[in-house]
Design a protein around this motif. Structure first.
Motif, PDB file in Angstrom:
ATOM      1  N   VAL A   8       0.853  -1.191   0.000  1.00  0.00           N
ATOM      2  CA  VAL A   8       0.000   0.000   0.000  1.00  0.00           C
ATOM      3  C   VAL A   8       0.886   1.237   0.000  1.00  0.00           C
ATOM      4  O   VAL A   8       1.905   1.297   0.687  1.00  0.00           O
ATOM      5  N   VAL A   9       0.487   2.215  -0.794  1.00  0.00           N
ATOM      6  CA  VAL A   9       1.130   3.527  -0.821  1.00  0.00           C
ATOM      7  C   VAL A   9       0.113   4.553  -0.369  1.00  0.00           C
ATOM      8  O   VAL A   9      -1.044   4.538  -0.811  1.00  0.00           O
ATOM      9  N   ILE A  10       0.527   5.429   0.520  1.00  0.00           N
ATOM     10  CA  ILE A  10      -0.320   6.524   1.002  1.00  0.00           C
ATOM     11  C   ILE A  10       0.235   7.821   0.442  1.00  0.00           C
ATOM     12  O   ILE A  10       1.409   8.147   0.662  1.00  0.00           O
ATOM     13  N   ALA A  11      -0.582   8.547  -0.304  1.00  0.00           N
ATOM     14  CA  ALA A  11      -0.174   9.841  -0.852  1.00  0.00           C
ATOM     15  C   ALA A  11      -0.623  10.930   0.112  1.00  0.00           C
ATOM     16  O   ALA A  11      -1.818  11.192   0.257  1.00  0.00           O
ATOM     17  N   ALA A 152       1.838  -0.719  -6.651  1.00  0.00           N
ATOM     18  CA  ALA A 152       1.196  -0.751  -5.336  1.00  0.00           C
ATOM     19  C   ALA A 152      -0.040  -1.635  -5.360  1.00  0.00           C
ATOM     20  O   ALA A 152      -0.838  -1.574  -6.305  1.00  0.00           O
ATOM     21  N   GLY A 153      -0.194  -2.427  -4.297  1.00  0.00           N
ATOM     22  CA  GLY A 153      -1.418  -3.216  -4.177  1.00  0.00           C
ATOM     23  C   GLY A 153      -2.627  -2.333  -3.971  1.00  0.00           C
ATOM     24  O   GLY A 153      -3.703  -2.580  -4.541  1.00  0.00           O
ATOM     25  N   PHE A 154      -2.459  -1.276  -3.167  1.00  0.00           N
ATOM     26  CA  PHE A 154      -3.511  -0.289  -2.931  1.00  0.00           C
ATOM     27  C   PHE A 154      -2.882   1.089  -2.881  1.00  0.00           C
ATOM     28  O   PHE A 154      -1.718   1.245  -2.477  1.00  0.00           O
ATOM     29  N   LEU A 155      -3.654   2.096  -3.269  1.00  0.00           N
ATOM     30  CA  LEU A 155      -3.241   3.493  -3.165  1.00  0.00           C
ATOM     31  C   LEU A 155      -4.299   4.229  -2.366  1.00  0.00           C
ATOM     32  O   LEU A 155      -5.491   4.160  -2.674  1.00  0.00           O
ATOM     33  N   VAL A 156      -3.861   4.937  -1.319  1.00  0.00           N
ATOM     34  CA  VAL A 156      -4.764   5.756  -0.514  1.00  0.00           C
ATOM     35  C   VAL A 156      -4.424   7.217  -0.747  1.00  0.00           C
ATOM     36  O   VAL A 156      -3.293   7.653  -0.505  1.00  0.00           O
ATOM     37  N   GLY A 157      -5.401   7.967  -1.224  1.00  0.00           N
ATOM     38  CA  GLY A 157      -5.221   9.393  -1.435  1.00  0.00           C
ATOM     39  C   GLY A 157      -5.587  10.166  -0.175  1.00  0.00           C
ATOM     40  O   GLY A 157      -6.769  10.315   0.147  1.00  0.00           O
ATOM     41  N   ALA A 158      -4.565  10.638   0.532  1.00  0.00           N
ATOM     42  CA  ALA A 158      -4.755  11.525   1.678  1.00  0.00           C
ATOM     43  C   ALA A 158      -4.112  12.859   1.331  1.00  0.00           C
ATOM     44  O   ALA A 158      -3.429  13.485   2.149  1.00  0.00           O
ATOM     45  N   ASP A 159      -4.311  13.269   0.081  1.00  0.00           N
ATOM     46  CA  ASP A 159      -3.573  14.389  -0.499  1.00  0.00           C
ATOM     47  C   ASP A 159      -4.405  15.651  -0.666  1.00  0.00           C
ATOM     48  O   ASP A 159      -4.160  16.458  -1.562  1.00  0.00           O
ATOM     49  N   LEU A 164      -4.883  14.812  -6.290  1.00  0.00           N
ATOM     50  CA  LEU A 164      -4.477  14.225  -7.561  1.00  0.00           C
ATOM     51  C   LEU A 164      -4.995  12.796  -7.666  1.00  0.00           C
ATOM     52  O   LEU A 164      -5.409  12.356  -8.747  1.00  0.00           O
ATOM     53  N   VAL A 165      -4.978  12.071  -6.545  1.00  0.00           N
ATOM     54  CA  VAL A 165      -5.439  10.682  -6.557  1.00  0.00           C
ATOM     55  C   VAL A 165      -6.911  10.613  -6.934  1.00  0.00           C
ATOM     56  O   VAL A 165      -7.318   9.794  -7.771  1.00  0.00           O
ATOM     57  N   ARG A 166      -7.724  11.457  -6.325  1.00  0.00           N
ATOM     58  CA  ARG A 166      -9.164  11.448  -6.631  1.00  0.00           C
ATOM     59  C   ARG A 166      -9.406  11.773  -8.102  1.00  0.00           C
ATOM     60  O   ARG A 166     -10.224  11.122  -8.775  1.00  0.00           O
ATOM     61  N   VAL A 295      -8.100   1.963  -5.257  1.00  0.00           N
ATOM     62  CA  VAL A 295      -7.836   3.351  -4.866  1.00  0.00           C
ATOM     63  C   VAL A 295      -8.858   3.767  -3.812  1.00  0.00           C
ATOM     64  O   VAL A 295     -10.060   3.568  -3.986  1.00  0.00           O
ATOM     65  N   LEU A 296      -8.377   4.331  -2.709  1.00  0.00           N
ATOM     66  CA  LEU A 296      -9.254   4.791  -1.633  1.00  0.00           C
ATOM     67  C   LEU A 296      -8.927   6.242  -1.308  1.00  0.00           C
ATOM     68  O   LEU A 296      -7.794   6.697  -1.503  1.00  0.00           O
TER      69      LEU A 296
END
Length: 507
Positions: A8-11, A152-159, A164-166, A295-296
């Motif tokens: 998992v990657v957290i942005a 990444a298995g999962f990407l979490v957009g906390a940006d 950008l993730v959304r 993507v979350l």
């Protein structure tokens, strides 16, 4: 081939991203956290935590870390709603808590915890491209040292609100924009004008209390969270102004328009950093979905709203506590089908509810005799004990009950702040972020055979007879409870264990 592989990657390394990294690390998942900034931002943003998140942090042992206080959190007996005072003194089981802590310090504390837990935190590394697929999320990352790729298995957009993730995931962000112009800055207010109750005396006007104040021509915010560092803000309902750099002169003129007299402040005396910003229009928006495949979205990437009353960190950090254990179970291969989807089904309604009351507060700040009359009526209603209890639950985020598939009066609610007969508090049982079966009867533990690897069983007694047993999720919410442990209750317990933590190993 990607240069790296990560579960998992957290942005985003703000409070939400860092807390999520800590939650995942507690469950044995080592996330990668990326943030385009070179280090923690010193920019003053949020100034405290309110509501249920304070109890949730206590369940991880973080309340003591953040405050140095050996005692458990204590409820707050006064609150504000659209600059009107709320009295919570007589509210039974008052869920409203407050913790003054500025966001830069909160981020530094969470960064230390993340590093202590072995999180791979990379400042100065920003996403440049996102390629979601059914199997993984391909990421391109830029940094001062090199450009590289991660599978990444999962990407979490906390940006943040401009996520950008959304946008890359194609998730819409519907909502509305209120016609306001807000200004905020650190200023120096002469000592002779400051009051011991946190307010300030304005010559020609009178007392301006701590916090928000509504006047006929707009709203004012005055607060001093640190000695000698006063925050002054204004809210005017007017068309947007030119996007030029904000100045203290502009803030002074805005305050004069609202007050009708001069607000005698000076430039800040300390070294800073200092807040100095203007916001044209107040956005209230929520992502149409919090999850799109792998993507979350989290925090402001999922929802933005008025900061009045400080609900933002309460909402975002509670989202984080809800998501962390579910995402970890998915990555670790123990999640039952559909578990990760409950992040959306449980937290989206809470986001809508915060949007509702933040919009209501904005509306109640508008000028005009009609709004003044409405505020007078609400002020009378706020003296009713039933209304006070309702408002405490609303502002604390305690009035939403999750659908956990069990109809016991405790199920779906945050577990009460109980002290067991041996002196332990229930909050202490959740420090490791694992689910707990609290056996208060002595005959329930055998029912969890086959789940011992995922659920901790704690035998104890408690004097008030609240229940004979409770199954508490890692986020502190009760998944099952019973007053008597008969065959029907045992079957319901096993169903709850399977629903939230997967099938029994024994099966």
């Amino acid at each position: 081939m990607a240069d790296e592989r990560a579960d998992v990657v957290i942005a985003g390394a703000g409070p939400n991203g860092l807390l999520l990294a800590c939650e995942l690390a507690l469950a044995g998942v080592r996330p990668v956290v990326l943030d385009v900034l070179p280090g923690p931002s010193p920019e003053p943003k949020a100034n405290g935590l309110v509501g249920q998140i304070i109890r949730a942090l206590d369940m991880r042992g973080l309340y003591r870390t953040f405050t140095g206080d050996e005692d458990p959190p204590r409820p707050a007996y006064q609150g504000r709603f659209a600059a009107m005072t709320l009295n919570f003194l007589g509210v039974p089981d008052n869920p409203m808590y407050m913790l003054p802590i500025q966001q830069p310090r909160l981020v530094r504390l969470l960064e230390k915890r993340a590093r202590d837990l072995g999180v791979d935190l990379r400042w100065g590394h920003g996403l440049s491209d996102i390629r979601p697929s059914t199997e993984s999320v391909g990421l391109s990352v830029s940094s001062p040292e090199r450009d590289y790729s991660i599978d990444a298995g999962f990407l979490v957009g906390a940006d943040g609100g401009r996520s950008l993730v959304r946008k890359a995931a194609g998730i819409d962000f519907p909502g509305s924009t209120a016609p306001t112009v807000s200004r905020l800055a650190h200023v120096h207010v002469p000592g002779e004008l400051r009051r011991t109750d946190g307010g300030v005396d304005i010559p020609g006007h009178g007392t301006l209390p701590f916090g928000h104040t509504r006047l006929d021509r707009g709203g004012l915010i005055f607060a001093e969270f640190e000695p000698g560092r006063s925050l002054l803000g204004t809210i005017e309902f007017s068309p947007p102004v030119d996007e030029v750099p904000m100045t203290l002169t502009e803030l002074r003129e805005s305050a004069h328009r609202i007050l009708g007299v001069e607000f005698p402040f000076e430039e800040p005396k300390d070294e800073g950093p200092h807040a100095l910003r203007r916001i044209n229009g107040q956005n209230t928006r929520i992502a149409e979905r919090y999850r799109d495949g792998r993507v979350l979205l989290l925090g402001d990437a999922a929802h933005v709203h008025s900061p009045m009353g400080g609900p933002g960190l309460n909402l975002g950090l509670q989202d984080t506590i809800n998501l962390g254990w579910k995402l970890a179970a998915e990555i670790n291969g123990t999640a039952p089908a559909g578990l990760l989807d409950t992040y959306q089904s449980e937290r989206y309604p809470v986001g809508l509810r915060v949007m509702m009351h933040s919009l209501a507060q904005t509306a109640l700040m508008v000028s005009g005799p009609e709004v003044t009359a409405l505020r007078t009526l609400l002020g009378e209603l706020f003296t009713s004990p039933d209304v006070q209890q309702r408002m405490a639950g609303l502002l604390a985020g305690a009035d939403v009950r999750y659908d956990v598939g069990d109809d016991h009066r405790l199920s779906g609610r945050l577990v009460p702040d109980l002290t067991l007969d041996d002196g332990r508090r229930v909050a202490e049982l959740l420090h490791e972020g694992r689910p707990v079966l609290l056996d208060l009867d002595g005959g329930v533990a055998a029912a969890v055979r086959g789940w011992e690897d995922r659920v901790d069983t704690v035998g104890a007694t408690i004097g008030d007879g609240l229940a004979v047993a409770m199954l508490i999720r890692p986020d502190g919410y009760v998944a099952w409870a019973a007053d008597t442990f008969d065959p029907a209750a045992e079957a319901a317990l096993r169903a709850a264990l399977e629903r939230w933590f997967g099938p029994s190993r024994a099966a």
